[in-house]
Design an enzyme around this catalytic site. Structure first.
Site, PDB file in Angstrom:
ATOM      1  N   TYR A  53       0.805  -1.215   0.000  1.00  0.00           N
ATOM      2  CA  TYR A  53       0.000   0.000   0.000  1.00  0.00           C
ATOM      3  C   TYR A  53       0.842   1.271   0.000  1.00  0.00           C
ATOM      4  O   TYR A  53       0.451   2.276  -0.579  1.00  0.00           O
ATOM      5  CB  TYR A  53      -0.923   0.030   1.230  1.00  0.00           C
ATOM      6  N   GLU A 125      -2.784  -7.547  -2.602  1.00  0.00           N
ATOM      7  CA  GLU A 125      -3.571  -6.377  -2.184  1.00  0.00           C
ATOM      8  C   GLU A 125      -2.830  -5.106  -2.591  1.00  0.00           C
ATOM      9  O   GLU A 125      -1.631  -4.984  -2.365  1.00  0.00           O
ATOM     10  CB  GLU A 125      -3.801  -6.349  -0.671  1.00  0.00           C
ATOM     11  N   TRP A 174      -7.535  -3.894  -3.904  1.00  0.00           N
ATOM     12  CA  TRP A 174      -8.259  -3.909  -2.636  1.00  0.00           C
ATOM     13  C   TRP A 174      -9.087  -2.635  -2.561  1.00  0.00           C
ATOM     14  O   TRP A 174      -8.546  -1.552  -2.562  1.00  0.00           O
ATOM     15  CB  TRP A 174      -7.283  -3.978  -1.447  1.00  0.00           C
ATOM     16  N   GLU A 181     -12.587  -2.458   7.923  1.00  0.00           N
ATOM     17  CA  GLU A 181     -11.132  -2.324   7.881  1.00  0.00           C
ATOM     18  C   GLU A 181     -10.533  -2.315   9.291  1.00  0.00           C
ATOM     19  O   GLU A 181     -10.024  -1.311   9.781  1.00  0.00           O
ATOM     20  CB  GLU A 181     -10.748  -1.040   7.127  1.00  0.00           C
ATOM     21  N   TRP A 182     -10.606  -3.450   9.944  1.00  0.00           N
ATOM     22  CA  TRP A 182      -9.958  -3.647  11.239  1.00  0.00           C
ATOM     23  C   TRP A 182     -10.256  -2.491  12.203  1.00  0.00           C
ATOM     24  O   TRP A 182     -11.394  -2.175  12.455  1.00  0.00           O
ATOM     25  CB  TRP A 182      -8.455  -3.870  11.049  1.00  0.00           C
ATOM     26  N   PHE A 190     -11.892   1.594   0.709  1.00  0.00           N
ATOM     27  CA  PHE A 190     -10.982   1.292  -0.394  1.00  0.00           C
ATOM     28  C   PHE A 190     -11.739   0.869  -1.662  1.00  0.00           C
ATOM     29  O   PHE A 190     -11.141   0.689  -2.700  1.00  0.00           O
ATOM     30  CB  PHE A 190     -10.042   0.139  -0.008  1.00  0.00           C
TER      31      PHE A 190
END
Length: 228
Positions: A53, A125, A174, A181-182, A190
């Site tokens: 990322y 990802e 992703w 998202e956690w 995203f």
């Protein structure tokens, strides 16, 4: 490029043991392997999946002052930073720790290629979340030109690595839809498709149309893009 220990933990599966540098710094915290274990797992990796990322600056905490916790072996004696001399490494996103740094894709793929003898790779990802803004309309969300710019830049960087010999077999965006998202929950998005929280309708964003056009080599997207 930040802490590469997460990458080097694949060494036992490829080479049968951890790098000498990790052994030197982490010592007994790393497991020891018997010859039978080494022979069983060595060379067992069919492919390597990379989630990528962003890119960070890395501060050497052996010779520099770092925040508490970064100056330990488990952290690789290094601290990750997203700015230097007050200048951010790349354009901000919806997560403060993530910046847009396209060159990092080429660099990490080249690194893994060299370290692991060009074992086949998949980019499992890679994605972009827009910074949080006030009074964001649905039209703003759907007209996500920044996400398109992100993927164009990162794919171009990946292509450079492939042309330089990296055996990359696939690339996954992703993500397709909104997801949890956690620690960020649903605040960070995203997705290529917007999901209406009330009706659960799935609406393709501009990036979804672009990505479809990219995959199918359909040049009609440029006409759709001009209509927005």
């Amino acid at each position: 490029m930040g802490n590469l220990y997460p990458i080097r933990v694949l060494d036992p599966l490829v080479f049968g043991d951890y790098p000498a540098e990790m052994r030197r710094y982490l010592g007994s915290e790393l497991p020891q392997f018997s010859k039978e274990e080494i022979d069983y797992v060595k060379g067992s990796v069919d492919f390597i999946g990379l989630n990528h990322y962003t890119t960070h600056y890395s501060v050497d905490c052996i010779y520099s002052n770092c925040t508490e916790g970064a100056d330990h072996a488990i952290k690789g004696y290094q601290q990750q930073k997203n700015e230097q001399d007050g200048i951010r490494i790349g354009e901000p996103t919806g997560i403060d720790e993530i910046s847009v740094v396209p060159r990092g894709m080429e660099e990490i793929v080249d690194y893994v290629k060299e370290i692991y003898n060009n074992i086949p790779m998949f980019i499992t990802e890679n994605g972009y979340s827009a910074p949080h803004g006030e009074d964001v309309t649905l039209k703003d969300i759907l007209n996500d030109t920044k996400q398109i710019e992100f993927h164009k830049a990162y794919l171009a960087s990946l292509v450079r690595a492939i042309r330089n010999g990296a055996d990359v077999r696939g690339y996954f965006v992703w993500t397709l839809l909104d997801d949890f998202e956690w620690v960020f929950g649903y605040d960070v998005r995203f997705r290529l498709y917007y999901v209406d929280p009330h009706t659960l309708d799935r609406i393709p964003k501009l990036s979804a149309m672009w990505y479809n056009s990219f995959l199918t080599e359909n040049d009609s997207f440029s006409r759709k893009e001009e209509a927005y």
